[in-house]
Design an enzyme around this catalytic site. Structure first.
Site, PDB file in Angstrom:
ATOM      1  N   CYS A 166      36.562 -78.896  55.246  1.00  7.68           N
ATOM      2  CA  CYS A 166      36.471 -79.847  54.142  1.00  7.68           C
ATOM      3  C   CYS A 166      35.717 -79.306  52.925  1.00  7.68           C
ATOM      4  O   CYS A 166      35.709 -79.939  51.874  1.00  7.68           O
ATOM      5  CB  CYS A 166      35.826 -81.133  54.639  1.00  7.68           C
ATOM      6  SG  CYS A 166      36.573 -81.702  56.173  1.00  7.68           S
ATOM      7  N   HIS A 304      30.595 -86.330  48.307  1.00 12.27           N
ATOM      8  CA  HIS A 304      31.555 -86.001  49.365  1.00 12.27           C
ATOM      9  C   HIS A 304      31.893 -87.285  50.131  1.00 12.27           C
ATOM     10  O   HIS A 304      33.058 -87.592  50.336  1.00 12.27           O
ATOM     11  CB  HIS A 304      30.948 -84.949  50.305  1.00 12.27           C
ATOM     12  CG  HIS A 304      31.863 -84.506  51.392  1.00 12.27           C
ATOM     13  ND1 HIS A 304      33.019 -83.807  51.136  1.00 12.27           N
ATOM     14  CD2 HIS A 304      31.818 -84.664  52.745  1.00 12.27           C
ATOM     15  CE1 HIS A 304      33.639 -83.542  52.283  1.00 12.27           C
ATOM     16  NE2 HIS A 304      32.936 -84.061  53.272  1.00 12.27           N
ATOM     17  N   LYS A 333      36.927 -90.927  48.217  1.00 12.85           N
ATOM     18  CA  LYS A 333      37.603 -91.000  49.517  1.00 12.85           C
ATOM     19  C   LYS A 333      38.219 -92.380  49.747  1.00 12.85           C
ATOM     20  O   LYS A 333      39.232 -92.509  50.427  1.00 12.85           O
ATOM     21  CB  LYS A 333      36.615 -90.684  50.651  1.00 12.85           C
ATOM     22  CG  LYS A 333      35.944 -89.310  50.556  1.00 12.85           C
ATOM     23  CD  LYS A 333      36.905 -88.174  50.744  1.00 12.85           C
ATOM     24  CE  LYS A 333      36.220 -86.823  50.957  1.00 12.85           C
ATOM     25  NZ  LYS A 333      35.390 -86.330  49.854  1.00 12.85           N
ATOM     26  N   HIS A 338      40.514 -88.623  52.886  1.00 12.71           N
ATOM     27  CA  HIS A 338      39.869 -87.319  52.870  1.00 12.71           C
ATOM     28  C   HIS A 338      40.951 -86.241  52.962  1.00 12.71           C
ATOM     29  O   HIS A 338      41.534 -86.025  54.033  1.00 12.71           O
ATOM     30  CB  HIS A 338      38.911 -87.215  54.055  1.00 12.71           C
ATOM     31  CG  HIS A 338      38.042 -86.012  54.040  1.00 12.71           C
ATOM     32  ND1 HIS A 338      38.147 -85.038  53.069  1.00 12.71           N
ATOM     33  CD2 HIS A 338      37.048 -85.607  54.879  1.00 12.71           C
ATOM     34  CE1 HIS A 338      37.260 -84.088  53.317  1.00 12.71           C
ATOM     35  NE2 HIS A 338      36.587 -84.416  54.400  1.00 12.71           N
ATOM     36  N   PHE A 396      31.069 -81.093  51.863  1.00 13.65           N
ATOM     37  CA  PHE A 396      30.450 -80.650  53.125  1.00 13.65           C
ATOM     38  C   PHE A 396      31.543 -80.565  54.187  1.00 13.65           C
ATOM     39  O   PHE A 396      32.556 -81.248  54.095  1.00 13.65           O
ATOM     40  CB  PHE A 396      29.363 -81.644  53.565  1.00 13.65           C
ATOM     41  CG  PHE A 396      28.457 -82.064  52.431  1.00 13.65           C
ATOM     42  CD1 PHE A 396      27.761 -81.116  51.700  1.00 13.65           C
ATOM     43  CD2 PHE A 396      28.335 -83.401  52.083  1.00 13.65           C
ATOM     44  CE1 PHE A 396      26.943 -81.503  50.631  1.00 13.65           C
ATOM     45  CE2 PHE A 396      27.525 -83.794  51.029  1.00 13.65           C
ATOM     46  CZ  PHE A 396      26.830 -82.848  50.299  1.00 13.65           C
ATOM     47  N   PHE A 398      32.703 -79.758  58.552  1.00 15.76           N
ATOM     48  CA  PHE A 398      32.409 -79.454  59.947  1.00 15.76           C
ATOM     49  C   PHE A 398      32.013 -77.979  60.027  1.00 15.76           C
ATOM     50  O   PHE A 398      32.570 -77.135  59.334  1.00 15.76           O
ATOM     51  CB  PHE A 398      33.652 -79.672  60.823  1.00 15.76           C
ATOM     52  CG  PHE A 398      33.941 -81.114  61.143  1.00 15.76           C
ATOM     53  CD1 PHE A 398      32.918 -82.037  61.287  1.00 15.76           C
ATOM     54  CD2 PHE A 398      35.245 -81.544  61.310  1.00 15.76           C
ATOM     55  CE1 PHE A 398      33.187 -83.364  61.605  1.00 15.76           C
ATOM     56  CE2 PHE A 398      35.527 -82.875  61.624  1.00 15.76           C
ATOM     57  CZ  PHE A 398      34.493 -83.780  61.766  1.00 15.76           C
TER      58      PHE A 398
END
Lengths: 412, 93
Positions: A166, A304, A333, A338, A396, A398
């Site tokens: 992401c 984000h 979002k 997303h 940001f 994973f």
């Protein structure tokens, strides 16, 4: 150090093809989120999460000459369209695109999942000799977007492929910015693409990061910073920027849309699933230091905020610690879900338009902020007329990746 | 003279799969120069053979024969040989 300017953009978003459709959706506060059945029909899997933000309009693959198309999955076709549109928007001549000083730093979470599925099906079912066609690998490889776009457009400069889920496209813009300011290239196409496969939704579902309480009212989710948020909604799209040095832009009398003045990225090794407040604070401060400006000079933060329970809290607390409660912020979002590897660049393009119009778009579906975000200056639901000279774009991912860009309106 | 059914099926590969204008797919047209195919297209040609005729380029047995293919007619001749050798039943037109 060179100044690095934004001179063009292209966007394929859940709203459709073209930046104008993106802007129309955002500024009308229209949700692009639908029930998964509207995307997959009878093939819709029985996940907890039954919402998604697929493309409402897809580029016609036939627009890409077959010689190039044979090596492209949906991912690379989206990337190609975003880049072609960005080049057209920047009014770049063909001669510039093919010069050694013109590079590409494009990104995706992975190679094409659809092509990977086809290949594994052929392999496991032992059909067609185990390989669907000659283009399989070129669709699956993780640098499929960068390589395919470069081939189709005849690029001859530096080519990098960034992959950080992401944060992908924000990192690709940041890397391009670093290369341009250091003089490695004169112009760079950068951005990210996400084709969205049902497996993507499943992964977020399994990680309990996907929204599932609004399956019957998709437009009410995701809900960034809201007390009732229950996870994110996966979306598809692609975006590209043309970045170039000031000298290059002046030489060709280019229209200047903004200037990138700061960038920082770091990793938080404490959790694969989410970034800590501390690591986000460090990244935000490093980006401001890189820009040589203080937090008081930031007029807007494009967050984000994917509407996950933990992620929004960390980001809200970090923004409050760095900027205090004053700075207006919102997340896009809630509008278009997303879009993962495309999220950073699409949201940056949206923020550029907010700066141009002097009009901030709110966080759609934010009705009652969660306690941790209650002290922040959320853009009101009706939007707000705000002069934006400088904004911050957060992403940001994973894996604990943080990336922050600082963008300014261009002044002499 | 190639069997008309085989010629028609081969022509369909070039027109449908490789998206070439029908007028370009003449017996004497060379694959690489006139039709602008490349080595990757040869891979796909093999896959298309499998899907339409039920066999692929047999690189072990036919290497020299495959290397000698230059034109659409050469390719048709190869396909016809294999169809006969493998006793492949063609679909009725």
């Amino acid at each position: 150090m060179n100044r690095v300017l934004i001179t063009g953009y292209g966007a394929v978003s859940p709203y459709g093809i073209g930046a104008e459709k993106l802007f129309a959706g955002l500024f009308a506060n229209r949700s692009a989120v639908v029930n998964i059945r509207d995307w997959l029909g009878a093939r819709a899997p029985a996940f907890h999460c039954q919402v998604a933000a697929p493309l409402q309009e897809s580029p016609d693959p036939r627009d890409v000459p077959r010689t190039f198309r044979r090596n492209m999955g949906p991912l690379a076709i989206l990337a190609y369209r975003s880049c072609v549109d960005a080049i057209a928007h920047a009014a770049l001549p063909e001669s510039a695109v093919g010069s050694p000083g013109f590079g590409i730093v494009y990104s995706s979470t992975s190679g094409s999942a659809e092509a990977l599925e086809e290949s594994f099906r052929a392999y496991l079912e032992d059909t067609l000799g185990g390989v669907p066609n000659s283009g399989s690998f070129f669709k699956i490889m993780s640098h499929t977007c960068t390589a395919n776009v470069a081939h189709a457009l005849g690029l001859r400069g530096i080519a990098y492929s960034v992959s950080s889920a992401c944060a992908s496209s924000t990192q690709s813009i940041g890397l391009a910015y670093d290369m341009l300011r250091n003089g490695a290239q004169e112009m760079i196409l950068c951005g990210g693409s996400e084709e969205m496969h049902p497996l993507t939704v499943l992964i977020f579902d399994v990680l309990q990061a996907a929204s599932w309480k609004f399956n019957d009212s998709p437009s009410r989710t995701p809900r960034p910073f809201d007390a009732l948020r229950d996870g994110t909604v996966c979306g598809a799209g692609a975006g590209a920027l043309v970045l170039e040095t000031e000298a290059s832009a002046r030489r060709r009398n280019a229209r200047i849309l903004g200037e990138i003045v700061g960038y920082a990225t770091n990793i938080d090794p404490t959790s694969m699933a989410q970034s800590s407040k501390e690591s986000i604070v460090a990244c935000l401060r490093a980006a401001l230091d890189d820009a040589g400006i203080g937090p008081e000079e930031i007029d807007y933060v494009n967050a984000h905020a994917t509407a996950t329970l933990a992620g929004d809290v960390s980001e809200a607390q970090a923004i409050e610690e760095v900027f205090g409660p004053r700075v207006p912020l919102s997340s896009l979002k809630g509008h278009m879900g997303h879009t993962l590897a495309a999220a950073g660049v699409l949201e940056l393009v949206g923020s550029l338009e907010m700066m141009r119009r002097g009009r901030l778009v709110p966080s759609l579906n934010l009705e009652s902020p969660c306690p941790e975000a209650a002290g922040l200056n959320h853009v009101p639901a009706s939007g707000s007329d705000t002069r934006v000279r400088c904004f911050v774009k957060n992403s940001f991912a994973f894996g604990g990746i943080n990336a922050v860009l600082v963008v300014k309106e261009f002044t002499e | 003279m190639t069997d008309a059914r085989i010629y028609g099926m081969v022509k369909d590969i070039f027109v449908d799969f490789f998206e070439l204008e029908e007028s370009r797919v003449r017996p004497e047209a060379t694959l690489f120069e006139d039709l602008e195919l490349d080595s990757l297209d040869m891979v796909d040609l093999s896959v298309e053979l499998q899907s339409r005729f039920g066999f692929t380029f047999d690189r072990a047995a036919d290497e020299g024969r495959i290397r000698a293919i230059r034109t659409v007619q050469n390719f048709c001749d190869y396909v016809e040989e294999k169809v006969k050798a493998l006793n492949i039943r063609l679909p009725e037109t």
